[in-house]
Design an enzyme around this catalytic site. Structure first.
Site, PDB file in Angstrom:
ATOM      1  CG  HIS A 157      -2.001  -1.083   1.120  1.00 33.95           C
ATOM      2  ND1 HIS A 157      -2.589  -1.501   2.263  1.00 33.95           N
ATOM      3  CD2 HIS A 157      -2.508  -1.859   0.064  1.00 33.95           C
ATOM      4  CE1 HIS A 157      -3.471  -2.450   1.916  1.00 33.95           C
ATOM      5  NE2 HIS A 157      -3.274  -2.794   0.575  1.00 33.95           N
TER       6      HIS A 157
ATOM      7  CG  HIS B 298      -3.765  -5.646  -9.371  1.00 32.66           C
ATOM      8  ND1 HIS B 298      -2.994  -6.627  -9.828  1.00 32.66           N
ATOM      9  CD2 HIS B 298      -3.590  -5.672  -7.965  1.00 32.66           C
ATOM     10  CE1 HIS B 298      -2.182  -7.149  -8.841  1.00 32.66           C
ATOM     11  NE2 HIS B 298      -2.648  -6.540  -7.681  1.00 32.66           N
TER      12      HIS B 298
ATOM     13  N   GLY C 155       2.459  -6.515 -10.694  1.00 28.99           N
ATOM     14  CA  GLY C 155       2.536  -8.047 -10.430  1.00 28.99           C
ATOM     15  C   GLY C 155       3.979  -8.332  -9.950  1.00 28.99           C
TER      16      GLY C 155
END
Length: 397
Positions: free
Chosen positions: A163, A326, A329
């Site tokens: 994050h 997304h 990776g």
């Protein structure tokens, strides 16, 4: 590239990457998913890698069933980004103060706010539905009811792992704000609670992998999971919205003379379930490490902390169930990255970025991730690039 297709027991496995480059463990997970009785389709994104139960970077379409482990334990994890009126010329030579102010405003790691954030005091934050959202907490699983106070204080916090909060510049010199986070610990606890329930259900006892246990339609267990799942997805979305509002406030104060303004926010989940219709069937589409890329949908595909990210627009490719990757990776595990790289490597690979460069974030080093340009190139039939961003400040959890 278009997709490659390899055979699966119930459905073919469509892969937007070269199957020979995918680790065997991840390939086996995909083959396992393709054996599920309820599956109607399986699409694999170019950032695919081994995960818990289901691979990260997989899109699983099922009819009348959902697999909680295929959502991921950070329910609703995703991205938010916003373009500002500021440019590279507005930035000071030393960005350490800006990074420090962001870290003061947004707790990172296991940190939380001393008191719950009052959204009514945040500039431009819409509070419609806020009370109703918290009111619905009474309806979630009893196992997490005692976490209410912590869940409130963790709202508007970053968390740890991959994050981040970033200040970026695009190729025109425009300044963007971007962040990546999810439902914090409350989503994880809800996920683990329901995975445990699913694994004990009779219809899941013959599965090739117990982590692929599902809930099926018209059962109390499915109803309970869907209630908690959608609540946690909403928590994650609110969490990112609160953080973005806090981040904007920092920018307003630090660049007061420039009077910054902000365009419409872009926000997208990449660990979630959606109800969608394909080929005349109502399906539950699980995206674990994948974003929705329906025609015209804006999305965010981040790279690593030293490379850059992309703002994209979906092309609406039904073959991928309107999905795209997304992020870059991982190409190696966190432990492998710690064994291979040093803080000196981290300093070199994040040169020019104001960020942590200590041993605590070596596992997030750019070298542990796939090249983001390659990942984007492999999905040219899924998305078009709107903007390429390069971070100048990166706050890691």
């Amino acid at each position: 590239m278009s997709y490659a297709e390899i055979p699966g027991a119930k459905v073919p496995i469509r892969m937007w990457t070269d199957p020979t480059t995918v680790e065997e463990g991840a390939l086996q997970q995909l083959r396992n998913v393709a054996t599920l009785p309820w599956i109607k389709g399986l699409a694999v994104m170019p950032d695919v890698h081994y995960g818990k139960g289901a691979t990260v970077g997989s899109v699983i379409a099922m009819q009348g069933a959902v697999c909680p482990a295929a959502v991921g334990v950070d329910i609703g994890c995703g991205m938010s980004a916003v373009k500002t009126s500021l440019t590279a010329n507005d930035l000071p030579g030393d960005l350490s103060r800006l990074r420090s102010k962001i870290e003061q405003a947004i707790p990172v790691g296991r940190g939380m706010h001393d008191d719950p954030v009052d959204p009514g005091r945040l500039h431009g934050f819409g509070t419609a539905g806020w009370d109703g959202f918290w009111g619905r907490f009474d309806g979630v699983a009893e196992a997490v009811k005692f976490r209410h106070d912590r869940a409130e204080k963790q709202m508007g916090t970053l968390g740890s792992g991959n994050h981040f909060v970033e200040v970026c510049l695009d190729t025109t010199g425009a300044l963007w704000l971007m962040l990546h986070s999810g439902s914090r610990n409350i989503g994880k606890e809800l996920a683990e609670h329901h995975i445990g329930i699913a694994q004990k259900l009779p219809h899941n006892q013959g599965l090739v992998d117990r982590d692929l246990a599902v809930f099926v339609a018209d059962t109390p267990q499915m109803a309970a999971y869907r209630n908690d799942l959608f609540w946690a997805q909403e928590y994650a979305k609110y969490n990112r919205s609160i953080m973005m509002a806090l981040l904007k406030d920092v920018v307003r104060k630090e660049f007061k003379k420039a009077k910054p303004t902000f365009e419409q926010e872009i926000s997208c989940h990449h660990n979630y379930v959606a109800e969608e219709r394909y080929e005349g069937m109502d399906l539950l589409v699980t995206r674990k490490g994948a974003i929705r890329a329906g025609s015209g949908d804006y999305g965010i595909i981040p790279g690593s902390m030293g490379t850059g990210s992309y703002i994209v627009k979906g092309l609406g490719n039904d073959k991928s169930f309107n999905s795209a990757s997304h992020g870059a990776g991982r190409r190696m595990s966190r432990n492998a990255a710690k064994r291979r790289f040093t803080t000196k490597d981290l300093e070199e690979q994040t040169r020019g970025v104001e960020c942590r460069k200590d041993s605590g974030v070596v596992d997030e080093i750019p070298g542990a991730y796939k090249p983001i340009e390659q990942v984007i190139d492999q999905q040219r039939d899924l998305v078009e690039v709107v903007a390429k961003l390069k971070q100048v400040v990166c706050v890691k959890g």
